[in-house]
Design an enzyme around this catalytic site. Structure first.
Site, mmCIF file in Angstrom:
data_model
loop_
_atom_site.group_PDB
_atom_site.id
_atom_site.type_symbol
_atom_site.label_atom_id
_atom_site.label_comp_id
_atom_site.label_asym_id
_atom_site.label_seq_id
_atom_site.Cartn_x
_atom_site.Cartn_y
_atom_site.Cartn_z
ATOM 1 N N TRP A 100 0.841 -1.215 0.000
ATOM 2 C CA TRP A 100 0.000 0.000 0.000
ATOM 3 C C TRP A 100 0.862 1.245 0.000
ATOM 4 C CZ3 TRP A 100 -4.391 -1.001 -1.853
ATOM 5 C CH2 TRP A 100 -5.094 -2.156 -1.514
ATOM 6 N N ASP A 167 -1.435 7.036 6.160
ATOM 7 C CA ASP A 167 -2.499 6.112 5.778
ATOM 8 C C ASP A 167 -2.711 5.201 6.991
ATOM 9 O OD1 ASP A 167 -4.061 4.018 4.889
ATOM 10 O OD2 ASP A 167 -2.818 3.545 3.133
ATOM 11 N N LYS A 191 -11.795 -1.225 7.109
ATOM 12 C CA LYS A 191 -10.960 -2.091 7.928
ATOM 13 C C LYS A 191 -11.321 -1.967 9.415
ATOM 14 C CE LYS A 191 -8.559 -3.034 4.169
ATOM 15 N NZ LYS A 191 -7.490 -2.171 3.688
HETATM 16 C C1 LIG Z 1 -7.001 -1.744 2.255
HETATM 17 C C2 LIG Z 1 -5.958 -0.694 2.299
HETATM 18 C C3 LIG Z 1 -5.888 0.328 1.320
HETATM 19 C C4 LIG Z 1 -6.802 0.368 0.115
HETATM 20 O O1 LIG Z 1 -8.076 0.729 0.432
HETATM 21 P P1 LIG Z 1 -9.180 0.870 -0.708
HETATM 22 O O2 LIG Z 1 -10.259 1.610 0.030
HETATM 23 O O3 LIG Z 1 -9.556 -0.488 -1.150
HETATM 24 O O4 LIG Z 1 -8.618 1.689 -1.824
HETATM 25 C C5 LIG Z 1 -4.915 1.296 1.460
HETATM 26 N N1 LIG Z 1 -4.056 1.274 2.494
HETATM 27 C C6 LIG Z 1 -4.078 0.319 3.443
HETATM 28 C C7 LIG Z 1 -3.102 0.351 4.567
HETATM 29 C C8 LIG Z 1 -5.030 -0.690 3.370
HETATM 30 O O5 LIG Z 1 -5.063 -1.652 4.304
#
Ligand SMILES: *Cc1c(COP(=O)(O)O)cnc(C)c1O
Length: 357
Positions: A100, A167, A191
């Site tokens: 990511w 993030d 998540k």
């Molecule tokens: C799942 C995830 C993403 C991507 O998220 P989307 O909403 O599917 O674009 C980005 N960063 C991390 C750390 C993730 O776990």
């Protein structure tokens, strides 16, 4: 069939209370007689939800007035582009801690000068780089606090001499965060903070407006802050469920209580992984995530992998196959996952050892 225990990496399971309240709103939103799916996003009743969800974020994370909460569609992956558009002028640094992080960096490179200041790619991202220098001339440093695929986590708010952007898709709301240390925190809701379809961005207002490029209206955080995340039609239902998830979190005692439970769950699984002769953890111990627990068959036992998956499936375990880039297993134990779920998985590993060990 035993009870089902869901360990999917995302979308996550949600608290039953949030699901029950969402079901009610599907047929009758706030006694309007209208489904939440059809309610006008310009109605008074909806505006109340928007105000409430922002207030809940602010209360739970103790967000200072310097920062505003923005809720948008598009997923965390689109935020990778937003971040660069809104913050990258001359040079941006990225901490490369996995897939990511890498994808975030790729989007920034498409916009300007961005590079990895440190990386753990040399060991397939099984640790968090340490002791790296942060150049003081960066527009920002981007970090990924929890590396969902590899099960590593930056568990403390780092001191950073430049604006820090994180993030936090997969560990938001699992611990207290000193929001004042960040220019921005963002992530997909799915998540830990709600269902798929909405992202949260917590943005320091005076960190914006420092780039000279034209920012397309929909990509400009200032527009969304100005319009209270209602410049266009927001993902109404996803935001509703997010709010119900935040209400649940408050009802169990907020982040202090949540963090204790999350740590307890992680400890149960890591203890079992370390004790059990059939399994080994993959992440460096000091960097182990409390959200995504990654493990493989112990050396010499690799041939038992698919057998364990089948065995666990028979015991009601869902979603424990590891990501293809790590292999083995991954149990994602986000906030709504219970201690009971985690104990069931640990018991299942024990039982497998008794049979095969
Ligand atoms: C799942 C995830 C993403 C991507 O998220 P989307 O909403 O599917 O674009 C980005 N960063 C991390 C750390 C993730 O776990």
């Amino acid at each position: 069939m035993d009870k089902i225990h869901v360990f999917n990496a995302g979308p996550c399971i949600l608290p039953q209370q949030a699901i029950d309240n969402s079901i009610k709103a599907l047929s009758n939103f706030k006694e309007t007689g209208i489904s939440i799916l059809s309610v006008s996003h310009r109605s008074k009743e909806w505006e109340e939800v928007m105000d409430e969800v922002r207030a809940n974020w602010k209360e739970i994370l103790n967000i200072p007035d310097t920062h505003e909460v923005v809720l948008l569609g598009g997923g965390a992956s689109l935020q990778f582009l937003y971040v660069a558009m809104n913050f990258l002028e001359k040079k941006a640094g990225y901490l490369d801690t996995g897939n990511w992080a890498h994808k975030a960096l790729k989007e920034a490179k498409g916009i300007g000068n961005a590079y990895a200041i440190a990386s753990s790619a040399d060991k397939n991202y099984n640790y968090i780089p340490k002791g790296f220098d942060i150049p003081e001339d960066l527009d920002y440093l981007h970090i990924t606090t929890n590396n969902t695929i590899y099960g590593t986590e930056i568990k403390k708010d780092i001191d950073c001499p430049v604006p820090l952007i994180a993030d936090m898709s997969s560990d938001i709301l699992s611990r207290k965060v000193d929001v004042s240390k960040y220019a921005m925190i963002y992530g997909g809701a799915q998540k830990n903070a709600g269902p798929a379809g909405v992202i949260f961005a917590i943005i320091k207002k005076d960190a914006l407006g420092k780039v000279s490029r034209y920012i397309p209206t929909m990509l400009d955080y200032r527009v969304h802050i100005d319009k209270g995340s209602m410049f266009n039609t927001p993902p109404v239902f996803s935001i509703f469920v997010m709010n119900e998830t935040l209400k649940w979190l408050k009802s169990i005692g907020g982040l202090d209580a949540m963090h204790k439970i999350d740590e307890e769950k992680a400890t149960i699984l890591y203890n079992e992984i370390d004790r059990n002769t059939l399994f080994s953890g993959t992440a460096a111990k000091e960097d182990r995530s409390i959200m995504n627990i990654c493990f493989v068959m112990a050396p010499g036992k690799e041939n038992l992998e698919s057998e364990f998956l089948e065995f666990a499936k028979g015991k009601g375990m869902v979603g424990i196959k590891g990501h293809r880039s790590v292999g083995g297993f991954r149990a994602s134990i986000y906030n709504a996952c219970t201690i009971e779920d985690v104990k069931a998985l640990a018991d299942c590993m024990k039982e497998f050892e008794t049979i095969k060990g």
